[in-house]
Motif scaffolding. Structure first.
Motif, PDB file in Angstrom:
ATOM      1  N   ARG A  42       0.780  -1.214   0.007  1.00  0.00           N
ATOM      2  CA  ARG A  42      -0.027   0.204   0.068  1.00  0.00           C
ATOM      3  C   ARG A  42       0.680   0.821  -0.205  1.00  0.00           C
ATOM      4  NH1 ARG A  42      -4.341  -2.594   4.364  1.00  0.00           N
ATOM      5  NH2 ARG A  42      -2.115  -2.324   5.524  1.00  0.00           N
ATOM      6  N   ILE A  43       0.368   1.964  -1.320  1.00  0.00           N
ATOM      7  CA  ILE A  43       1.649   3.535  -1.277  1.00  0.00           C
ATOM      8  C   ILE A  43       0.792   4.210  -0.478  1.00  0.00           C
ATOM      9  CG2 ILE A  43       2.564   4.940  -2.403  1.00  0.00           C
ATOM     10  CD1 ILE A  43       4.037   2.187  -3.420  1.00  0.00           C
ATOM     11  N   ARG A  44       1.802   5.228   0.214  1.00  0.00           N
ATOM     12  CA  ARG A  44       1.138   5.979   1.383  1.00  0.00           C
ATOM     13  C   ARG A  44       1.451   7.058   1.624  1.00  0.00           C
ATOM     14  NH1 ARG A  44      -3.387   3.565   0.365  1.00  0.00           N
ATOM     15  NH2 ARG A  44      -4.429   2.412   2.172  1.00  0.00           N
ATOM     16  N   ALA A  45       2.080   8.676   2.100  1.00  0.00           N
ATOM     17  CA  ALA A  45       2.357   9.266   1.959  1.00  0.00           C
ATOM     18  C   ALA A  45       3.461   9.317   2.640  1.00  0.00           C
ATOM     19  CB  ALA A  45       1.507  10.827   3.476  1.00  0.00           C
ATOM     20  N   GLY A  46       4.697  10.069   3.294  1.00  0.00           N
ATOM     21  CA  GLY A  46       5.524   9.856   3.714  1.00  0.00           C
ATOM     22  C   GLY A  46       6.319  11.469   4.414  1.00  0.00           C
ATOM     23  N   GLY A  69      15.711   8.721   6.387  1.00  0.00           N
ATOM     24  CA  GLY A  69      14.762  10.021   5.989  1.00  0.00           C
ATOM     25  C   GLY A  69      15.985  11.047   5.860  1.00  0.00           C
ATOM     26  N   LEU A  70      14.804  12.137   4.716  1.00  0.00           N
ATOM     27  CA  LEU A  70      15.235  13.615   4.988  1.00  0.00           C
ATOM     28  C   LEU A  70      14.964  14.091   5.489  1.00  0.00           C
ATOM     29  CD1 LEU A  70      14.969  13.363   0.327  1.00  0.00           C
ATOM     30  CD2 LEU A  70      16.919  12.549   2.263  1.00  0.00           C
ATOM     31  N   VAL A  71      15.611  14.959   6.619  1.00  0.00           N
ATOM     32  CA  VAL A  71      15.161  15.840   6.828  1.00  0.00           C
ATOM     33  C   VAL A  71      14.598  17.083   6.540  1.00  0.00           C
ATOM     34  CG1 VAL A  71      15.525  17.328   9.052  1.00  0.00           C
ATOM     35  CG2 VAL A  71      16.379  15.266   8.628  1.00  0.00           C
ATOM     36  N   HIS A  72      13.649  17.750   6.203  1.00  0.00           N
ATOM     37  CA  HIS A  72      13.187  18.809   6.388  1.00  0.00           C
ATOM     38  C   HIS A  72      12.966  20.189   6.812  1.00  0.00           C
ATOM     39  CE1 HIS A  72      12.503  17.760   1.436  1.00  0.00           C
ATOM     40  NE2 HIS A  72      12.788  16.459   2.108  1.00  0.00           N
ATOM     41  N   ASP A  73      13.445  21.070   6.901  1.00  0.00           N
ATOM     42  CA  ASP A  73      13.941  22.695   7.266  1.00  0.00           C
ATOM     43  C   ASP A  73      12.905  23.510   6.521  1.00  0.00           C
ATOM     44  OD1 ASP A  73      15.837  20.872   9.214  1.00  0.00           O
ATOM     45  OD2 ASP A  73      16.812  22.721   8.335  1.00  0.00           O
ATOM     46  N   GLY A  74      12.191  23.193   5.812  1.00  0.00           N
ATOM     47  CA  GLY A  74      11.055  24.297   4.966  1.00  0.00           C
ATOM     48  C   GLY A  74      10.676  23.737   4.098  1.00  0.00           C
ATOM     49  N   VAL A  75       8.853  23.705   3.510  1.00  0.00           N
ATOM     50  CA  VAL A  75       8.898  23.556   1.985  1.00  0.00           C
ATOM     51  C   VAL A  75       8.544  25.274   1.241  1.00  0.00           C
ATOM     52  CG1 VAL A  75       7.363  22.118   3.369  1.00  0.00           C
ATOM     53  CG2 VAL A  75       6.187  24.306   3.332  1.00  0.00           C
ATOM     54  N   GLU A  76       7.382  24.435   0.385  1.00  0.00           N
ATOM     55  CA  GLU A  76       7.185  26.197  -0.493  1.00  0.00           C
ATOM     56  C   GLU A  76       6.544  26.598  -0.508  1.00  0.00           C
ATOM     57  OE1 GLU A  76       9.550  27.391  -4.738  1.00  0.00           O
ATOM     58  OE2 GLU A  76      11.145  27.613  -3.112  1.00  0.00           O
ATOM     59  N   MET A  98      10.340  15.093   8.854  1.00  0.00           N
ATOM     60  CA  MET A  98      11.168  13.660   8.183  1.00  0.00           C
ATOM     61  C   MET A  98      10.188  13.368   6.780  1.00  0.00           C
ATOM     62  SD  MET A  98      14.186  11.927   8.616  1.00  0.00           S
ATOM     63  CE  MET A  98      14.622  11.647  10.291  1.00  0.00           C
ATOM     64  N   VAL A  99      11.270  13.544   5.485  1.00  0.00           N
ATOM     65  CA  VAL A  99      10.444  12.705   4.630  1.00  0.00           C
ATOM     66  C   VAL A  99      10.669  11.556   4.525  1.00  0.00           C
ATOM     67  CG1 VAL A  99      10.556  12.810   2.444  1.00  0.00           C
ATOM     68  CG2 VAL A  99      10.423  14.486   3.138  1.00  0.00           C
ATOM     69  N   TYR A 100       9.982  10.249   4.686  1.00  0.00           N
ATOM     70  CA  TYR A 100      10.532   8.789   4.814  1.00  0.00           C
ATOM     71  C   TYR A 100       8.952   8.118   4.836  1.00  0.00           C
ATOM     72  CZ  TYR A 100      12.451   4.663   6.775  1.00  0.00           C
ATOM     73  OH  TYR A 100      13.219   3.169   7.232  1.00  0.00           O
ATOM     74  N   GLY A 101       9.195   7.624   3.671  1.00  0.00           N
ATOM     75  CA  GLY A 101       7.610   7.004   3.373  1.00  0.00           C
ATOM     76  C   GLY A 101       6.893   5.931   4.478  1.00  0.00           C
ATOM     77  N   GLN A 102       5.478   6.052   4.328  1.00  0.00           N
ATOM     78  CA  GLN A 102       4.462   4.504   5.039  1.00  0.00           C
ATOM     79  C   GLN A 102       4.722   3.246   5.102  1.00  0.00           C
ATOM     80  OE1 GLN A 102       0.346   6.444   6.196  1.00  0.00           O
ATOM     81  NE2 GLN A 102       0.124   3.831   6.055  1.00  0.00           N
ATOM     82  N   SER A 212       6.032  16.633  -4.042  1.00  0.00           N
ATOM     83  CA  SER A 212       6.700  15.955  -3.112  1.00  0.00           C
ATOM     84  C   SER A 212       7.683  14.867  -2.882  1.00  0.00           C
ATOM     85  CB  SER A 212       5.710  15.079  -1.909  1.00  0.00           C
ATOM     86  OG  SER A 212       5.799  14.373  -1.241  1.00  0.00           O
ATOM     87  N   GLN A 213       8.235  13.656  -2.989  1.00  0.00           N
ATOM     88  CA  GLN A 213       9.565  13.171  -3.166  1.00  0.00           C
ATOM     89  C   GLN A 213       9.377  11.680  -2.004  1.00  0.00           C
ATOM     90  OE1 GLN A 213      13.700  14.848  -0.991  1.00  0.00           O
ATOM     91  NE2 GLN A 213      12.455  17.026  -2.237  1.00  0.00           N
ATOM     92  N   ARG A 214      10.319  11.194  -1.655  1.00  0.00           N
ATOM     93  CA  ARG A 214       9.953   9.657  -1.138  1.00  0.00           C
ATOM     94  C   ARG A 214      11.567   9.037  -0.982  1.00  0.00           C
ATOM     95  NH1 ARG A 214       5.922  10.353  -0.830  1.00  0.00           N
ATOM     96  NH2 ARG A 214       4.111   9.545  -1.251  1.00  0.00           N
ATOM     97  N   SER A 215      12.782  10.023  -1.892  1.00  0.00           N
ATOM     98  CA  SER A 215      13.992   9.962  -1.480  1.00  0.00           C
ATOM     99  C   SER A 215      14.706  11.117  -2.714  1.00  0.00           C
ATOM    100  CB  SER A 215      14.578   8.925  -1.940  1.00  0.00           C
ATOM    101  OG  SER A 215      14.355   8.634  -2.779  1.00  0.00           O
ATOM    102  N   LEU A 216      16.405  11.508  -2.710  1.00  0.00           N
ATOM    103  CA  LEU A 216      16.810  11.580  -2.814  1.00  0.00           C
ATOM    104  C   LEU A 216      16.621  10.706  -4.624  1.00  0.00           C
ATOM    105  CD1 LEU A 216      20.390  12.409  -1.958  1.00  0.00           C
ATOM    106  CD2 LEU A 216      18.356  13.491  -1.557  1.00  0.00           C
ATOM    107  N   THR A 217      15.958  10.385  -5.535  1.00  0.00           N
ATOM    108  CA  THR A 217      16.057   9.225  -6.261  1.00  0.00           C
ATOM    109  C   THR A 217      14.614   9.102  -6.655  1.00  0.00           C
ATOM    110  OG1 THR A 217      16.384   7.313  -5.597  1.00  0.00           O
ATOM    111  CG2 THR A 217      18.558   8.938  -6.078  1.00  0.00           C
ATOM    112  N   ARG A 218      13.649   9.527  -6.024  1.00  0.00           N
ATOM    113  CA  ARG A 218      12.540   9.102  -6.114  1.00  0.00           C
ATOM    114  C   ARG A 218      10.867   9.872  -5.846  1.00  0.00           C
ATOM    115  NH1 ARG A 218       9.593   3.567  -4.452  1.00  0.00           N
ATOM    116  NH2 ARG A 218      11.277   2.440  -6.563  1.00  0.00           N
ATOM    117  N   SER A 219      10.169  10.794  -6.731  1.00  0.00           N
ATOM    118  CA  SER A 219       9.682  11.034  -6.842  1.00  0.00           C
ATOM    119  C   SER A 219       8.398  10.901  -6.976  1.00  0.00           C
ATOM    120  CB  SER A 219       9.512  12.808  -8.347  1.00  0.00           C
ATOM    121  OG  SER A 219      10.965  12.623  -7.749  1.00  0.00           O
ATOM    122  N   ARG A 220       7.470  12.070  -5.194  1.00  0.00           N
ATOM    123  CA  ARG A 220       5.907  11.600  -5.823  1.00  0.00           C
ATOM    124  C   ARG A 220       5.069  12.996  -6.112  1.00  0.00           C
ATOM    125  NH1 ARG A 220       1.739   7.591  -5.834  1.00  0.00           N
ATOM    126  NH2 ARG A 220       0.356   7.579  -4.545  1.00  0.00           N
TER     127      ARG A 220
END
Length: 394
Positions: A42-46, A69-76, A98-102, A212-220
């Motif tokens: 099941r693909i869900r948020a991250g 996981g990717l720590v995010h200090d901001g959004v745009e 933290m960006v890290y898939g469910q 959005s994104q799941r990693s540095l090489t996977r986008s959502r």
């Protein structure tokens, strides 16, 4: 069989609750109707709030998250061709997300539970809850063709909106609150680098966009689409073309396209039931509430419920504090409604509502001008996005 806490549902909320209870010396069994492979498919948020990250650390399921996981200090935000950075860490007093898939959260919790030797029964059917009000609850089910029964002290319903837990509560007990939105999100997952290092929330006259994104090489990526759309009509080529049309040229030119790994259309709605407790049954996560994904609150509100129920049960078993049981619903719901408000606010702020009046459109524009154009407005968004603090259970 007997256990202290029976958990229905082996999604992330059920697994997180089970691992926290196990670590605290509280015996529990998890029942799940699907297979482990299906749960992980099941693909869900991250997007994980800071409080959810801390709970995963407390559960001992944090090592891979902290490594990958990717720590995010901001959004745009992208509104009226203006790019507006939201400095989450600065505006929220030092918190990040933290960006890290469910799916990865679920995988880590499964692994932690397996290593701990705690029991999860997959592939069960015909689950029924009994004696929820008389102090001697039990659950019956079928597994591998055999009728089974588990006696317990308490039941945690972590089995989602369509599960059996909420349906086991008699008619007339629960109050339902719902808002259905007149559009859906078309989501595409691809093994392509993200268009930007931070998430981008964009308002456009053709409809909302989330990069959005799941990693540095996977986008959502997500596009607002009518509920009448069929995902089969959205080829990958059509999706990428529409995404670029809704982004400014400087960003559209940076979009790396590729074949989709998954593509689906999800309807949006807000839904809450009150109370979240009935006798010895406690509803957790989607069994009690649904939010539109605009505020990244679905998994995080489930983790919030887990936090309160876990700490209440620790008080019951370690301190004999039976009085804490009656606090669960009110503690959980206070935070649920704040999460619902933020998700509703973000949805109203950034989507195109074709049926709204000219007055409502002007009000929507005024909301964007204020919240995205003032320090106070940006601070409010940042504080809610990283996650409001948990109340102390006392």
């Amino acid at each position: 069989m007997k256990t202290q806490v029976l958990i229905i549902g082996a999604g992330p909320s059920g697994l997180l609750l089970g691992q926290l209870l196990h670590n605290a010396g509280i015996d529990n069994i998890i029942l799940e109707r699907q297979t482990p492979e299906y749960v992980l498919s099941r693909i869900r948020a991250g997007i994980l709030e800071s409080g959810t990250v801390e709970l995963l650390r407390e559960a001992g399921a944090h090592r891979r998250m902290e490594a990958e996981g990717l720590v995010h200090d901001g959004v745009e935000f992208l509104v009226d061709d203006r790019r507006i950075p939201l400095a989450l860490k600065t505006l929220s007093g030092g918190k990040s997300v933290m960006v890290y898939g469910q799916t990865e959260v679920t995988r880590d919790l499964m692994q932690a539970r397996s290593e701990a030797g705690a029991q999860t029964l997959y592939g069960v059917s015909d689950v029924a809850l009994h004696n929820l009000k008389d102090g001697a609850p039990y659950v019956t089910f079928t597994r591998e063709g055999e009728a089974c029964r588990i006696e317990c002290d308490y039941i945690a319903g972590c089995d989602g909106f369509h599960g059996v837990s909420r349906k086991a509560i008699p008619a007339g007990v629960l109050r339902e609150y719902e808002c259905v939105y007149p559009f859906g999100w078309l989501g595409l997952l691809a093994d392509t680098p993200p268009v930007h290092h931070e998430l981008i929330y964009a308002h456009h006259e053709r409809g909302f966009v989330l990069c959005s994104q799941r990693s540095l090489t996977r986008s959502r990526y997500y596009l607002q689409v009518p509920l009448t759309d069929n995902v089969q009509t959205w080829t990958d080529e059509r999706f990428w073309e529409e995404l670029k049309r809704r982004l400014p040229q400087e960003l559209a030119g940076k979009v790396v396209t590729g074949p989709s790994l998954e593509k689906s259309i999800a309807p949006l709605r807000s839904y809450v039931v009150e109370p979240m407790q009935y006798g010895s049954l406690f509803l957790v996560g989607d069994a009690a509430h649904i939010v539109p994904p605009t505020g990244a609150k679905g998994l995080n509100l489930a983790a919030s419920d887990v936090n309160y129920l876990y700490r209440i049960l620790c008080g019951v078993y370690h301190q004999g504090r039976q009085d804490l049981l009656s606090l669960y619903s009110q503690l959980a719901l206070r935070r649920v409604w704040k999460g619902e408000r933020f998700s509703w606010f973000m949805t109203r702020l950034l989507h195109d509502f074709q049926e709204q009046s000219a007055f409502d459109r002007r009000m929507q524009q005024a909301e964007r001008d204020y919240f995205l154009g003032s320090q106070a407005g940006l601070t409010t968004i940042a504080e809610n996005y990283v996650g409001l603090p948990f109340e102390t259970v006392r």
